[in-house]
Design a protein around this motif. Structure first.
Motif, PDB file in Angstrom:
ATOM      1  N   PHE A 172       0.824  -1.211   0.000  1.00  0.00           N
ATOM      2  CA  PHE A 172       0.000   0.000   0.000  1.00  0.00           C
ATOM      3  C   PHE A 172       0.852   1.253   0.000  1.00  0.00           C
ATOM      4  CE2 PHE A 172      -3.109  -3.020   1.968  1.00  0.00           C
ATOM      5  CZ  PHE A 172      -3.963  -3.035   0.885  1.00  0.00           C
ATOM      6  N   PHE A 173       1.802   1.344   0.942  1.00  0.00           N
ATOM      7  CA  PHE A 173       2.486   2.641   1.027  1.00  0.00           C
ATOM      8  C   PHE A 173       3.486   2.831  -0.106  1.00  0.00           C
ATOM      9  CE2 PHE A 173       5.147   0.394   4.403  1.00  0.00           C
ATOM     10  CZ  PHE A 173       6.382   0.511   3.784  1.00  0.00           C
ATOM     11  N   LYS A 174       4.037   1.728  -0.648  1.00  0.00           N
ATOM     12  CA  LYS A 174       4.984   1.932  -1.745  1.00  0.00           C
ATOM     13  C   LYS A 174       4.255   2.218  -3.050  1.00  0.00           C
ATOM     14  CE  LYS A 174       8.648   2.109  -1.118  1.00  0.00           C
ATOM     15  NZ  LYS A 174       9.693   1.126  -1.074  1.00  0.00           N
ATOM     16  N   ALA A 175       3.119   1.562  -3.249  1.00  0.00           N
ATOM     17  CA  ALA A 175       2.311   1.920  -4.422  1.00  0.00           C
ATOM     18  C   ALA A 175       1.921   3.387  -4.320  1.00  0.00           C
ATOM     19  CB  ALA A 175       1.072   1.042  -4.505  1.00  0.00           C
ATOM     20  N   LEU A 176       1.554   3.785  -3.123  1.00  0.00           N
ATOM     21  CA  LEU A 176       1.187   5.189  -2.908  1.00  0.00           C
ATOM     22  C   LEU A 176       2.345   6.117  -3.252  1.00  0.00           C
ATOM     23  CD1 LEU A 176      -0.500   7.507  -1.757  1.00  0.00           C
ATOM     24  CD2 LEU A 176       0.275   6.858   0.516  1.00  0.00           C
ATOM     25  N   LEU A 177       3.535   5.794  -2.736  1.00  0.00           N
ATOM     26  CA  LEU A 177       4.680   6.668  -2.989  1.00  0.00           C
ATOM     27  C   LEU A 177       4.984   6.763  -4.479  1.00  0.00           C
ATOM     28  CD1 LEU A 177       7.209   5.843  -0.135  1.00  0.00           C
ATOM     29  CD2 LEU A 177       6.115   8.030  -0.631  1.00  0.00           C
ATOM     30  N   PHE A 178       4.918   5.629  -5.161  1.00  0.00           N
ATOM     31  CA  PHE A 178       5.204   5.663  -6.590  1.00  0.00           C
ATOM     32  C   PHE A 178       4.156   6.483  -7.342  1.00  0.00           C
ATOM     33  CE2 PHE A 178       8.319   2.079  -6.746  1.00  0.00           C
ATOM     34  CZ  PHE A 178       9.243   2.742  -7.535  1.00  0.00           C
ATOM     35  N   GLY A 216       2.399   4.497  14.632  1.00  0.00           N
ATOM     36  CA  GLY A 216       0.987   4.563  14.276  1.00  0.00           C
ATOM     37  C   GLY A 216       0.731   4.258  12.828  1.00  0.00           C
ATOM     38  N   PHE A 217       1.697   4.611  11.934  1.00  0.00           N
ATOM     39  CA  PHE A 217       1.489   4.342  10.520  1.00  0.00           C
ATOM     40  C   PHE A 217       1.774   2.868  10.217  1.00  0.00           C
ATOM     41  CE2 PHE A 217       1.703   8.858  10.644  1.00  0.00           C
ATOM     42  CZ  PHE A 217       0.869   9.279   9.620  1.00  0.00           C
ATOM     43  N   ALA A 218       1.284   2.452   9.027  1.00  0.00           N
ATOM     44  CA  ALA A 218       1.305   1.015   8.727  1.00  0.00           C
ATOM     45  C   ALA A 218       2.705   0.425   8.833  1.00  0.00           C
ATOM     46  CB  ALA A 218       0.731   0.785   7.327  1.00  0.00           C
ATOM     47  N   GLY A 219       3.663   1.112   8.221  1.00  0.00           N
ATOM     48  CA  GLY A 219       5.004   0.553   8.185  1.00  0.00           C
ATOM     49  C   GLY A 219       5.634   0.429   9.559  1.00  0.00           C
ATOM     50  N   PHE A 220       5.193   1.243  10.477  1.00  0.00           N
ATOM     51  CA  PHE A 220       5.748   1.173  11.838  1.00  0.00           C
ATOM     52  C   PHE A 220       5.515  -0.198  12.450  1.00  0.00           C
ATOM     53  CE2 PHE A 220       4.408   1.251  16.290  1.00  0.00           C
ATOM     54  CZ  PHE A 220       5.628   1.531  16.904  1.00  0.00           C
ATOM     55  N   PHE A 221       4.277  -0.657  12.340  1.00  0.00           N
ATOM     56  CA  PHE A 221       3.942  -1.939  12.977  1.00  0.00           C
ATOM     57  C   PHE A 221       4.689  -3.087  12.318  1.00  0.00           C
ATOM     58  CE2 PHE A 221       0.330   0.729  14.069  1.00  0.00           C
ATOM     59  CZ  PHE A 221       0.223   0.469  15.424  1.00  0.00           C
ATOM     60  N   SER A 222       4.688  -3.067  10.974  1.00  0.00           N
ATOM     61  CA  SER A 222       5.286  -4.216  10.296  1.00  0.00           C
ATOM     62  C   SER A 222       6.795  -4.212  10.465  1.00  0.00           C
ATOM     63  CB  SER A 222       4.886  -4.221   8.826  1.00  0.00           C
ATOM     64  OG  SER A 222       5.183  -2.993   8.224  1.00  0.00           O
ATOM     65  N   LYS A 223       7.400  -3.030  10.380  1.00  0.00           N
ATOM     66  CA  LYS A 223       8.854  -3.010  10.483  1.00  0.00           C
ATOM     67  C   LYS A 223       9.295  -3.319  11.912  1.00  0.00           C
ATOM     68  CE  LYS A 223      11.009  -0.060   7.859  1.00  0.00           C
ATOM     69  NZ  LYS A 223      11.570   1.227   7.411  1.00  0.00           N
ATOM     70  N   ASP A 224       8.592  -2.796  12.859  1.00  0.00           N
ATOM     71  CA  ASP A 224       8.956  -3.084  14.246  1.00  0.00           C
ATOM     72  C   ASP A 224       8.801  -4.567  14.568  1.00  0.00           C
ATOM     73  OD1 ASP A 224       9.965  -0.819  15.440  1.00  0.00           O
ATOM     74  OD2 ASP A 224       8.664  -1.094  17.206  1.00  0.00           O
ATOM     75  N   ALA A 225       7.741  -5.158  14.007  1.00  0.00           N
ATOM     76  CA  ALA A 225       7.554  -6.595  14.237  1.00  0.00           C
ATOM     77  C   ALA A 225       8.761  -7.358  13.707  1.00  0.00           C
ATOM     78  CB  ALA A 225       6.267  -7.070  13.567  1.00  0.00           C
ATOM     79  N   ILE A 226       9.260  -6.908  12.539  1.00  0.00           N
ATOM     80  CA  ILE A 226      10.420  -7.595  11.959  1.00  0.00           C
ATOM     81  C   ILE A 226      11.648  -7.396  12.846  1.00  0.00           C
ATOM     82  CG2 ILE A 226      12.042  -7.551  10.034  1.00  0.00           C
ATOM     83  CD1 ILE A 226       9.674  -6.992   8.193  1.00  0.00           C
ATOM     84  N   ILE A 227      11.882  -6.143  13.232  1.00  0.00           N
ATOM     85  CA  ILE A 227      13.102  -5.873  13.998  1.00  0.00           C
ATOM     86  C   ILE A 227      13.084  -6.627  15.329  1.00  0.00           C
ATOM     87  CG2 ILE A 227      14.398  -4.048  15.161  1.00  0.00           C
ATOM     88  CD1 ILE A 227      13.450  -2.195  12.868  1.00  0.00           C
ATOM     89  N   GLU A 228      11.934  -6.629  15.977  1.00  0.00           N
ATOM     90  CA  GLU A 228      11.829  -7.365  17.244  1.00  0.00           C
ATOM     91  C   GLU A 228      12.066  -8.857  17.015  1.00  0.00           C
ATOM     92  OE1 GLU A 228      11.419  -6.273  20.370  1.00  0.00           O
ATOM     93  OE2 GLU A 228      11.681  -4.264  19.521  1.00  0.00           O
ATOM     94  N   PRO A 280      -7.148   7.543  -6.428  1.00  0.00           N
ATOM     95  CA  PRO A 280      -6.345   6.372  -6.020  1.00  0.00           C
ATOM     96  C   PRO A 280      -5.313   6.715  -4.937  1.00  0.00           C
ATOM     97  CG  PRO A 280      -6.528   6.426  -8.401  1.00  0.00           C
ATOM     98  CD  PRO A 280      -7.122   7.708  -7.890  1.00  0.00           C
ATOM     99  N   LEU A 281      -4.743   7.921  -4.999  1.00  0.00           N
ATOM    100  CA  LEU A 281      -3.763   8.294  -3.972  1.00  0.00           C
ATOM    101  C   LEU A 281      -4.422   8.279  -2.597  1.00  0.00           C
ATOM    102  CD1 LEU A 281      -1.764  11.257  -5.577  1.00  0.00           C
ATOM    103  CD2 LEU A 281      -1.156   8.855  -5.441  1.00  0.00           C
ATOM    104  N   VAL A 282      -5.597   8.881  -2.537  1.00  0.00           N
ATOM    105  CA  VAL A 282      -6.280   8.934  -1.240  1.00  0.00           C
ATOM    106  C   VAL A 282      -6.671   7.529  -0.785  1.00  0.00           C
ATOM    107  CG1 VAL A 282      -8.336   9.775  -0.069  1.00  0.00           C
ATOM    108  CG2 VAL A 282      -7.081  11.273  -1.641  1.00  0.00           C
ATOM    109  N   LEU A 283      -7.166   6.741  -1.750  1.00  0.00           N
ATOM    110  CA  LEU A 283      -7.593   5.385  -1.390  1.00  0.00           C
ATOM    111  C   LEU A 283      -6.419   4.530  -0.919  1.00  0.00           C
ATOM    112  CD1 LEU A 283     -10.267   4.571  -4.112  1.00  0.00           C
ATOM    113  CD2 LEU A 283     -10.599   5.211  -1.705  1.00  0.00           C
ATOM    114  N   LEU A 284      -5.242   4.818  -1.431  1.00  0.00           N
ATOM    115  CA  LEU A 284      -4.076   4.073  -0.955  1.00  0.00           C
ATOM    116  C   LEU A 284      -3.520   4.665   0.331  1.00  0.00           C
ATOM    117  CD1 LEU A 284      -2.273   3.373  -4.333  1.00  0.00           C
ATOM    118  CD2 LEU A 284      -3.114   1.647  -2.746  1.00  0.00           C
ATOM    119  N   ALA A 285      -3.729   5.967   0.528  1.00  0.00           N
ATOM    120  CA  ALA A 285      -3.203   6.610   1.733  1.00  0.00           C
ATOM    121  C   ALA A 285      -3.928   6.100   2.974  1.00  0.00           C
ATOM    122  CB  ALA A 285      -3.344   8.127   1.622  1.00  0.00           C
TER     123      ALA A 285
END
Lengths: 505, 650
Positions: free
Chosen positions: B349-355, B400-412, B472-477
């Motif tokens: 989601f967030f990388k599609a959004l960024l692109f 709070g943002f999506a990547g925070f949870f997923s990345k932190d889960a990985i690092i932990e 689409p930007l908003v829907l992905l945001a």
């Protein structure tokens, strides 16, 4: 219906008679010549279809047999029949001939009747080669088809056609002489030229090895295998488009067919003893020839080398069988997979190489050059052509979903059952094959318009579009659902594997 | 039900065929409608399947559609396996694809290849669905190569550009190197299990682990290790792990929508998905897992560094994709498969959004991609600006943002892992957090703040993108902001993947991390006591200081550290090495074999040599036939004498 018709004779002699008839009509009315040729080719194809639809896939026995005495003194018969190995190749032949007739439609501007006649007569000869069950009859057709091909290259060929034809003729003729000696030797042993009798003829290992080499020379030249392959690029470069298509799609298959019909069943123990030699030659074909293809500047040469490389998979599959049966770590499966992979590879290569030569022919007819560097950006002016060219290129690179994948996939899977490193080397084609094919596509099809001539190109006409479109459908169809082709082979190839596993000594 | 599963991939395929073959007849609007409807149907059905399988708890669907071929003792079938993992992937793939389809209407508005483009992206959706829905290795490989084909076609979409057609050839060939290993892995699976069906193979995993094979003479390899590594080579190609990552930055030659769809959100994550799907095999080989961890960590950190020196906006995002794929791979290596898939989803989601947001900027500036010619855009493009900010915050792992949870889960998870290599990986992923935050906000500041460096003409035409782009930007945001909060509990710490993913008890790092998990708020609070968050904030602050407060630092650093800059600018020299050694080397070898092996030895010496020998022999023998009667008479008499002598004395 059809069951009591002499279908095989019809499929052999109808095009030959049609060809002679075309020849007699002369060049007064090219339109009539074309129509007669196309009619004959289509009718022959339609007559060959019952061979598939009425084929009994449950048996390994020969079907649609016809038997009549021919030269009684030497116990030689006019004996025809097909099994799961030859039947698909017969239909491939009758199908490809239609394409060739259409491809030569208005491109051939001199001696048209002779051109069409040569292809029709050759069609009959090639079908005869696949359908013959008497080895002398086989030999007759095997040699006979050289003559029309010799004429096709020699009359309608390019500037170096004389060198190419002589090389082609001497190479293939020399090879088959050894086979004749072997056949006569076996006649003196068993008193029969019938191929099925030769399968059962008891032979010692030394005899088998000598006979094996005699066959090897004949068939390796035809396939062609490294290192007796150098006639092929020359022949392709000089041949007209139709000649290249037949050469690549059918003639090379006769070498592979010979291995399956003669080498494996007649000399199973020699094949088992010398499997390493053929496997090594096949792997060299796949890798070495693939690299040579990368270096070509002429499109036809590139595709010719690619053909040799792809046929390496066919021969690899055929002889990997012995390595698979020998591998103690194996549970005995995989041998049939290897053989069926080889067969699928041959049929698929018939479509793909035929299509690629047609693709090159389309460009050659417009620009009269095959040099890769003369092109660039063809997609800008010929979008439909470019689309189809990319489809066939991807098939040539073995993309799943095309027929090119199926055979390679099966052979690579099976050869893993023989030895990891055989599979490893064979799988290198994934990289090399994609490299030479797609690099050519990049230079020819993509890019900005390279020159004035490319800018003036016109897209496919209806005739070309039909030819390539039908082939594209077949290439994709066989890739998406190969089972209908495989079903007819199971019984025959199961039987062949059982036969070679038992051996003769 | 089977018809629903069948309809999901076939609807986009049908759209692709219609738009591709009849593009001229149906026109531009026809092409986008037919493909969008196809993908929308697919998305709607995927949602329904998600509800059916995941929420209603319907049993896993695992059935063949048809027999591709039956030969020897083997059956190769085309069929679907739909469990929670598949259902999630289907929703992500079709959802992002739908957004990209809509966005493309705006982005490709003036392109002459409009219909062709829609045909390709729908074909891609079909291929990707076949990949994720496969229930066997053969179909997996089909999807795997088919997405590679579409990627090839789309990178080279603007086929007039030399750089584009170079990049697509490179992408295809590098992927083929990976596929080479992948195919051998599949061959090994078939050889030792007699089947390519996932369930049949997984059922025999323990026997595989007990088998050893001799790959090199004298060395015994565990079979599962061999298979897992071979399959992972495939994943390295598709998911761009070092050293097979080289194609991904160049793939940015393709139009931006496909950079979002294929080279960020979906296709490049195929390798991650594949390894997760194969978890029953990977769990049995610590050697393979260690390799995965180390390569993933190297990719995560070193590819992130490359993002710092890029000036092309798309290349920054591309390198960040490489780096994030590295994070996912690390997660796989430490057996945190669920965290990897979780990050795959948030990242989609967030990388599609960024692109897409980057694409919005690029179009607004008339296809300018150089960030040195941007700046101050926040005023002109508010929607793009806000959504871009959301994407960036998600990327750097802002709490709070999506990547925070997923990345932190990985690092932990990496922190908790004891697999060899995890120690190194922990440091690399931690440092990677700083690097990510730094290059992301460098890009953010350069694009949206500071001096307006574009020319006057471009500035005069600046305006926000049309609705088809911003919607689409908003829907992905929205998911980029909130999906992590929603999904972490069920996806990572719940039993969402039970049955789909296998984790050996001794590798269960996610379970261990889960013991300390007490809801989203405590997860966020806990982050404040761990280094990752501070590193991220440090990265943002550094970027702010360097690019907003003291731009002279950047110039100075570049001059002082010229060597380092050159190294990064050249991507550590991978491209040069590959060009010199592999591309040129192979070509030189081919030319050598052609001119020496074929032309000189075989043709020159053997073939034409034989012809010359015959010719020479004939010339020699010809001298005997002189035509002089007395020569012949003499030879006859001499011969007669010799024979008589021989007969008399023998």
């Amino acid at each position: 219906m059809f069951t009591d018709w002499p279908l095989l004779s019809l499929v052999i002699w109808l095009p030959i008679i049609g060809g002679v008839f075309t020849l007699l009509t002369g060049d007064k009315s090219p339109a009539a010549t074309r129509r007669i040729a196309l009619f004959t080719a289509v009718l022959t194809f339609l007559l060959s279809l019952p061979l598939y639809f009425q084929f009994d896939p449950g048996t390994a026995a020969m079907q649609f047999q016809e038997l009549a005495p021919w030269i009684a003194t030497f116990n030689i018969h006019y004996h025809l029949g097909v099994d799961g190995i030859s039947m698909p190749l017969v239909i491939l032949t009758t199908f490809t001939t239609i394409l060739v007739v259409i491809a030569g439609w208005e491109v051939i501007d001199y001696r048209l009747s002779q051109y069409m006649a040569a292809f029709l007569i050759m069609e009959g000869m090639m079908v005869g080669t696949f359908a013959a069950l008497d080895s002398i009859l086989f030999y007759f057709f095997f040699e006979g088809m050289l003559i029309p091909m010799y004429l096709i290259i020699g009359i309608w060929g390019g500037p170096r056609r004389v060198y190419a034809t002589i090389k082609f003729f001497i190479y293939t003729f020399l090879g088959s002489v050894f086979m004749l000696v072997a056949l006569i030797y076996m006649y003196f042993q068993g008193g029969s030229f019938a191929i099925l009798d030769l399968h059962a003829l008891p032979l010692g290992l030394t005899e088998q090895i000598l006979i094996f080499f005699a066959f090897l020379i004949a068939f390796a030249v035809k396939v062609p295998m490294w290192p007796v392959h150098t006639w092929l690029p020359d022949a392709h470069v000089e041949a007209p488009t139709g000649g290249s298509v037949i050469l690549a799609a059918i003639m090379l298959k006769i070498g592979g067919y010979g291995f399956l019909r003669f080498s494996l069943p007649v000399t199973p123990d020699a094949s088992a003893a010398l499997d390493w030699l053929i496997i090594a030659m096949s792997l060299i074909a796949i890798v070495y020839i693939g690299m040579v293809a990368l270096a070509q500047r002429d499109m036809k040469k590139l595709v010719a080398y690619s053909s040799i490389s792809h046929m390496g998979f066919a021969t690899l599959g055929m002889f990997a069988v012995f390595a698979i049966l020998d591998n103690p770590a194996n549970d005995g499966t995989g041998a049939v997979l290897a053989l069926e992979g080889a067969m699928v590879q041959m049929v698929s290569h018939g479509f793909i190489s035929g299509a690629l030569f047609l693709v090159i022919g389309v460009l050659y007819d417009r620009m009269h050059t095959r040099e890769i560097s003369a092109y660039g950006g063809v997609a800008n002016t010929m979008p439909w052509f470019a689309t189809l060219a990319v489809v066939f290129a991807m098939a040539n690179a073995g993309l799943p979903g095309t027929s090119g994948f199926v055979g390679e996939f099966m052979v690579i899977l099976a050869s893993f059952k023989a030895n990891f490193w055989i599979a490893f080397t064979a799988a290198l084609t994934l990289i090399i094959g994609a490299a030479y094919t797609l690099w050519m596509i990049k230079r020819v099809i993509f890019g900005a318009i390279a020159n004035e001539q490319v800018a003036g190109l016109s897209d496919l006409n209806a005739r070309e579009a039909i030819n390539l479109g039908v082939l594209a459908v077949l290439v994709i169809g066989l890739g998406v659902w190969p089972n209908p082709l495989l079903e007819v082979m199971h019984a025959t190839l199961d039987n062949l594997v059982a036969h070679v596993a038992t051996g003769k000594i | 039900m089977p018809y629903v599963y069948l309809a999901i991939p076939l609807a986009p395929l049908l759209g692709a065929i219609i738009a591709g073959l009849f593009g001229r007849q149906i026109g531009r609007a026809g092409a986008h409608w037919v493909t969008i409807i196809g993908v929308a149907v697919s998305f709607a059905l995927s949602l329904w399947v998600f509800k059916h399988i995941v929420l209603d708890g319907a049993p896993v669907y695992n059935e063949a559609v048809y027999t591709w071929m039956a030969t020897d003792a083997f059956r190769f079938e085309v069929g679907f396996l739909v469990d929670n993992l598949t259902a999630l992937m289907m929703v992500v793939v079709t959802g992002v694809s739908l957004m990209v389809h809509i966005y493309t209407i705006g982005y490709m508005h003036d392109d002459p290849g409009y219909q062709r483009f829609f045909s390709y992206i729908s074909l891609f959706t079909f291929s990707m669905l076949m990949l994720v829905m496969a229930n066997n290795f053969m179909q997996l490989f089909f999807g795997w190569e088919a997405v590679g084909l579409v990627s090839y076609l789309l990178i080279g979409f603007w086929f007039k550009r030399e750089s584009a057609i170079f990049a697509n050839l490179k992408a295809f060939l590098v992927n083929r190197v990976g596929d080479f290993g992948f195919l051998l892995g599949i061959a090994a699976v078939l050889m030792y299990t007699g089947s390519l069906d996932y369930m049949a193979v997984f059922g025999q995993a323990d026997q595989l682990a007990a088998t050893t094979i001799e790959v090199l003479p004298g060395t015994e390899w565990n079979l599962v290790t061999v298979i897992a590594i071979l399959l992972f080579i495939g994943a390295m190609g598709k998911s761009a792990q070092v050293p097979l990552h080289v194609w991904l930055p160049d793939s940015m030659e393709g139009p931006t929508p496909i950079s979002a769809l294929i080279h960020a959100a979906t296709m490049v994550t195929a390798g991650i998905f594949m390894v997760a799907r194969m978890s029953p095999l990977y769990e049995l080989s610590e050697v393979a897992l260690s390799l995965v961890v180390v390569l993933g960590a190297l990719t995560a950190f070193f590819m992130g560094l490359l993002g710092i020196v890029q000036n092309d906006i798309k290349r920054v995002v591309a390198f960040s994709t490489l780096s994030q794929l590295g994070y996912m791979t690390v997660a796989l290596g430490v057996s945190a498969y669920s965290a990897a898939i979780f990050h795959l989803m948030t990242h989609a989601f967030f990388k599609a959004l960024l692109f897409l947001a980057a694409g919005s900027v690029i179009v607004a500036l008339h296809h300018e991609q150089d960030m040195r010619k941007m700046g101050g855009l926040y005023k002109y493009m508010p929607v793009t600006f806000v959504t871009f900010l959301v994407g960036t915050l998600a990327l750097i792992g802002f709490p709070g943002f999506a990547g925070f949870f997923s990345k932190d889960a990985i690092i932990e998870s990496v922190h908790a892992s004891s697999i060899p290599g995890a120690g190194l990986a922990y440091w690399l992923v931690l440092l990677g957090v700083f690097v990510t935050a730094f290059y992301s906000f460098r890009m953010f500041f350069l694009v949206f703040f500071g001096e307006e460096r574009m020319d006057d003409h471009a500035r005069a035409h600046l305006h926000e993108s049309p609705r088809v782009v911003t919607v689409p930007l908003v829907l992905l945001a929205i998911p980029s902001a909130i999906i992590g909060w929603i999904a972490i509990e069920p996806l990572v710490f719940g039993d969402f993947f039970a049955g789909a993913i296998t984790v050996a008890p001794e590798h269960d790092v996610v379970g261990e991390v889960g013991h300390h998990y007490h809801g989203q708020w405590s997860f966020i609070l806990h982050a404040f006591q761990a280094p990752a968050l501070w590193l991220a904030l440090g990265g943002v602050a550094t970027a702010w200081f360097i690019y907003m407060v003291r731009p002279s630092i950047a110039t100075a650093a570049r001059e002082r550290l010229g060597f380092l800059h050159a190294l990064l600018d050249r991507g550590y020299g991978f491209d040069e090495f590959n060009n010199q050694v592999f591309a040129r080397g192979t070509l030189a070898l081919g030319r050598g074999l052609s001119s020496q092996g074929d032309a000189r030895v075989i043709d020159g010496w053997l073939v034409n040599g034989a012809a010359r020998l015959v010719g020479w022999g004939a010339r020699v023998v010809r001298h005997v036939q002189t035509g002089m009667m007395y020569h012949y008479a003499f030879v006859m008499i001499a011969g007669l004498l010799v024979f008589m002598t021989w007969f008399m004395f023998a």
